[in-house]
Scaffold this active site. Structure first.
Site, PDB file in Angstrom:
ATOM      1  N   TYR A  10       0.843  -1.202   0.000  1.00  0.00           N
ATOM      2  CA  TYR A  10       0.000   0.000   0.000  1.00  0.00           C
ATOM      3  C   TYR A  10       0.868   1.238   0.000  1.00  0.00           C
ATOM      4  O   TYR A  10       1.868   1.280   0.721  1.00  0.00           O
ATOM      5  CB  TYR A  10      -0.906   0.019   1.235  1.00  0.00           C
ATOM      6  CG  TYR A  10      -2.323  -0.406   0.905  1.00  0.00           C
ATOM      7  CD1 TYR A  10      -3.070   0.340  -0.002  1.00  0.00           C
ATOM      8  CD2 TYR A  10      -2.904  -1.526   1.482  1.00  0.00           C
ATOM      9  CE1 TYR A  10      -4.360  -0.032  -0.326  1.00  0.00           C
ATOM     10  CE2 TYR A  10      -4.199  -1.901   1.162  1.00  0.00           C
ATOM     11  CZ  TYR A  10      -4.920  -1.151   0.256  1.00  0.00           C
ATOM     12  OH  TYR A  10      -6.197  -1.508  -0.062  1.00  0.00           O
ATOM     13  N   GLU A  22      -0.544   4.859  -0.261  1.00  0.00           N
ATOM     14  CA  GLU A  22      -1.334   6.085  -0.393  1.00  0.00           C
ATOM     15  C   GLU A  22      -0.436   7.311  -0.293  1.00  0.00           C
ATOM     16  O   GLU A  22       0.395   7.391   0.621  1.00  0.00           O
ATOM     17  CB  GLU A  22      -2.387   6.184   0.723  1.00  0.00           C
ATOM     18  CG  GLU A  22      -3.724   5.620   0.333  1.00  0.00           C
ATOM     19  CD  GLU A  22      -3.918   4.229   0.886  1.00  0.00           C
ATOM     20  OE1 GLU A  22      -2.885   3.546   1.114  1.00  0.00           O
ATOM     21  OE2 GLU A  22      -5.073   3.847   1.082  1.00  0.00           O
ATOM     22  N   ASP A  27      -7.340  13.705 -24.494  1.00  0.00           N
ATOM     23  CA  ASP A  27      -7.329  12.271 -24.163  1.00  0.00           C
ATOM     24  C   ASP A  27      -6.659  11.544 -25.323  1.00  0.00           C
ATOM     25  O   ASP A  27      -7.237  11.408 -26.412  1.00  0.00           O
ATOM     26  CB  ASP A  27      -8.773  11.799 -23.966  1.00  0.00           C
ATOM     27  CG  ASP A  27      -8.865  10.305 -23.690  1.00  0.00           C
ATOM     28  OD1 ASP A  27      -7.844   9.593 -23.852  1.00  0.00           O
ATOM     29  OD2 ASP A  27      -9.968   9.837 -23.331  1.00  0.00           O
ATOM     30  N   THR A  80      -4.450   6.148 -21.444  1.00  0.00           N
ATOM     31  CA  THR A  80      -4.233   4.816 -20.885  1.00  0.00           C
ATOM     32  C   THR A  80      -2.802   4.431 -21.257  1.00  0.00           C
ATOM     33  O   THR A  80      -2.156   5.099 -22.074  1.00  0.00           O
ATOM     34  CB  THR A  80      -5.212   3.782 -21.467  1.00  0.00           C
ATOM     35  OG1 THR A  80      -5.166   3.849 -22.886  1.00  0.00           O
ATOM     36  CG2 THR A  80      -6.626   4.033 -20.987  1.00  0.00           C
ATOM     37  N   LYS A 110      -2.600   0.722 -24.787  1.00  0.00           N
ATOM     38  CA  LYS A 110      -3.065   0.600 -26.178  1.00  0.00           C
ATOM     39  C   LYS A 110      -1.840   0.692 -27.092  1.00  0.00           C
ATOM     40  O   LYS A 110      -0.997  -0.200 -27.034  1.00  0.00           O
ATOM     41  CB  LYS A 110      -4.133   1.659 -26.460  1.00  0.00           C
ATOM     42  CG  LYS A 110      -5.388   1.466 -25.562  1.00  0.00           C
ATOM     43  CD  LYS A 110      -6.501   2.410 -25.914  1.00  0.00           C
ATOM     44  CE  LYS A 110      -7.754   2.121 -25.115  1.00  0.00           C
ATOM     45  NZ  LYS A 110      -7.892   2.995 -23.942  1.00  0.00           N
ATOM     46  N   ARG A 145      -2.215  -2.509 -18.211  1.00  0.00           N
ATOM     47  CA  ARG A 145      -3.507  -1.835 -18.089  1.00  0.00           C
ATOM     48  C   ARG A 145      -3.384  -0.747 -17.045  1.00  0.00           C
ATOM     49  O   ARG A 145      -3.069  -1.025 -15.890  1.00  0.00           O
ATOM     50  CB  ARG A 145      -4.582  -2.826 -17.621  1.00  0.00           C
ATOM     51  CG  ARG A 145      -4.970  -3.866 -18.633  1.00  0.00           C
ATOM     52  CD  ARG A 145      -5.485  -3.258 -19.894  1.00  0.00           C
ATOM     53  NE  ARG A 145      -6.846  -2.836 -19.781  1.00  0.00           N
ATOM     54  CZ  ARG A 145      -7.878  -3.429 -20.369  1.00  0.00           C
ATOM     55  NH1 ARG A 145      -7.694  -4.486 -21.125  1.00  0.00           N
ATOM     56  NH2 ARG A 145      -9.098  -2.963 -20.225  1.00  0.00           N
TER      57      ARG A 145
HETATM   58  N1  DSN Z   1     -12.569   0.555 -24.467  1.00  0.00           N
HETATM   59  C1  DSN Z   1     -11.621   1.394 -25.118  1.00  0.00           C
HETATM   60  C2  DSN Z   1     -11.673   1.237 -26.587  1.00  0.00           C
HETATM   61  O1  DSN Z   1     -11.859   0.122 -27.012  1.00  0.00           O
HETATM   62  O2  DSN Z   1     -11.496   2.189 -27.319  1.00  0.00           O
HETATM   63  C3  DSN Z   1     -11.749   2.805 -24.732  1.00  0.00           C
HETATM   64  O3  DSN Z   1     -11.705   2.891 -23.373  1.00  0.00           O
END
Ligand code: DSN
Length: 420
Positions: free
Chosen positions: A52, A54, A198, A224, A227, A233
């Site tokens: 942990y 925090e 974003d 994120t 990707k 993740r």
């Molecule tokens: N779920 C993602 C996507 O497939 O674009 C976006 O968060």
């Protein structure tokens, strides 16, 4: 020798093996998915999951942070350096929370958030009606141009002038073209709004220099990490120094408790991987593959939203084929071609059975496919979609796809359990 997982939980071990085999034996084209390196997976699976932490490095609410402070500092510094940002926060559990944190750092509940409509390519957390982002903030969506399906800055500016939002969020989950962050910043400045960018889908392309960076223009950049960036993740925020404290407070204690230190360590690993020259080659190849796949689909008579792609993503409008997006995606999946059904701009069909199929090239590029193979994938897709009621053709195409997968096995450094 049997692994600890195999000994402790044979059912889950077996299912993970099955998933690994599935991921090896199909061409994965969901544009938000990828294959991460074994190094990233190893960090994700480490003892850091036990800790942990925090707070932030040097200012924690629990003792025993001798190592975690160093891990998080490395992740933050690598992210900051990679994106040339003043400040990075690597704690958001996901992109959705990162977006919520960005908004709550920059505005009060009830103030106005202006984001791209989900059905025109935006994300749920850009203020879509079922998302908490539209319940806590007054959400005003902007569409794409109804003739071209492109972002239309005249429309966006008109809506911004009318509603005077506190925050404009740009970025998308289903937009195949380059986003002009500078023009967005000009519109935001003109109405006194903050700009959030974003870049969840395109972060790896930004790092690789094949998409402009929003960092010089946006107040806060959200992404994120899993990707095109090919990390674990997770979520991440980058911002100007003036917003650093607000952003950190919005993540913790505003929205989250203890950060996932195993994820933070894996983000650090991914940032180091993304800073290597071969990652820029990878990012360039993603775009080359997407263009090759898109061009071949168009030669084969498919209608692509905006007439092609500049990035990693392709959106097929199937209305000229008389096929729904859902049956199309399901038939493709039976032929080992994994995509997702998706709305197209101004879709007359409902979101659960929309008119489009969304696909992309980050994962197939990780397994080594190049333009000639991307074109073959387009031909396989066409064969399936032209024979959607013919299971024999779909099955035969699946065999050809399996042969392509054998020809281009997932490189060993991306495989985890089942060394398939
Ligand atoms: N779920 C993602 C996507 O497939 O674009 C976006 O968060």
């Amino acid at each position: 020798m049997r692994t600890a997982l195999e000994q402790s939980d044979a059912e889950i071990y077996e299912l993970i093996q099955q998933e690994e085999i599935r991921q090896s034996g199909v061409i994965r084209m969901i544009p938000s998915e990828n294959y991460v390196s074994k190094a990233v997976m190893e960090a994700t699976a480490s003892c850091l999951t036990n800790k942990y932490a925090e707070g932030y490095p040097g200012k924690r609410y629990y003792e025993g942070q001798q190592v975690t402070d160093q891990v998080e500092t490395l992740a933050r510094e690598r992210a900051r350096h990679l994106f040339q940002a003043d400040h990075a926060n690597v704690q958001p559990y996901s992109g959705s929370i990162a977006n919520m944190a960005a908004y709550s750092a920059l505005m009060q509940p009830g103030e106005t958030l202006m984001g791209m409509s989900l059905v025109h390519g935006g994300h749920l957390t850009h203020g879509w009606k079922v998302s908490a982002t539209s319940k806590f903030f007054n959400s005003v969506p902007y569409p794409v141009n109804s003739d071209t399906s492109l972002l239309d800055f005249n429309i966006i500016e008109d809506i911004a002038r009318k509603h005077r939002p506190q925050v404009i969020v740009c970025g998308a989950t289903a937009y195949p073209r380059t986003i002009d962050f500078k023009t967005f910043a000009g519109i935001a400045a003109g109405v006194g709004a903050y700009l959030v960018a974003d870049i969840a889908h395109i972060a790896g392309l930004v790092v690789g220099g094949v998409h402009p960076s929003p960092v010089p223009y946006a107040d806060v950049v959200s992404t994120t990490t899993h990707k095109t960036l090919r990390g674990p993740r997770g979520g991440m925020l980058l911002c100007k120094e003036a917003h650093a404290k607000k952003v950190d407070r919005a993540v913790f204690p505003g929205l989250q408790g203890g950060p996932f230190m195993h994820t933070c360590s894996a983000i650090a690993v991914a940032m180091a991987e993304a800073s290597r020259p071969e990652f820029a080659d990878y990012a360039q190849q993603i775009v080359k593959n997407a263009k090759a796949l898109a061009n071949r689909l168009m030669e084969l008579g498919f209608d692509l939203v905006t007439g092609g792609t500049d990035n990693h993503l392709i959106l097929i409008d199937l209305r000229n084929r008389g096929i729904g997006g859902k049956p199309a995606a399901k038939a493709l999946d039976r032929a080992r071609l994994v995509t997702n059904y998706n709305t197209v701009p101004n879709d007359p069909a409902p979101p659960m059975n929309p008119s489009g199929v969304r696909l992309g090239t980050p994962a197939l590029t990780s397994r080594g496919l190049k333009e000639p193979q991307a074109m073959r994938v387009a031909e396989f897709m066409a064969r399936v979609l032209d024979n959607i009621d013919n299971e024999a053709v779909i099955e035969a195409t699946g065999k050809d796809v399996a042969a392509l997968c054998d020809e281009f096995p997932v490189p060993d450094h991306f495989m985890s359990l089942a060394e398939a």
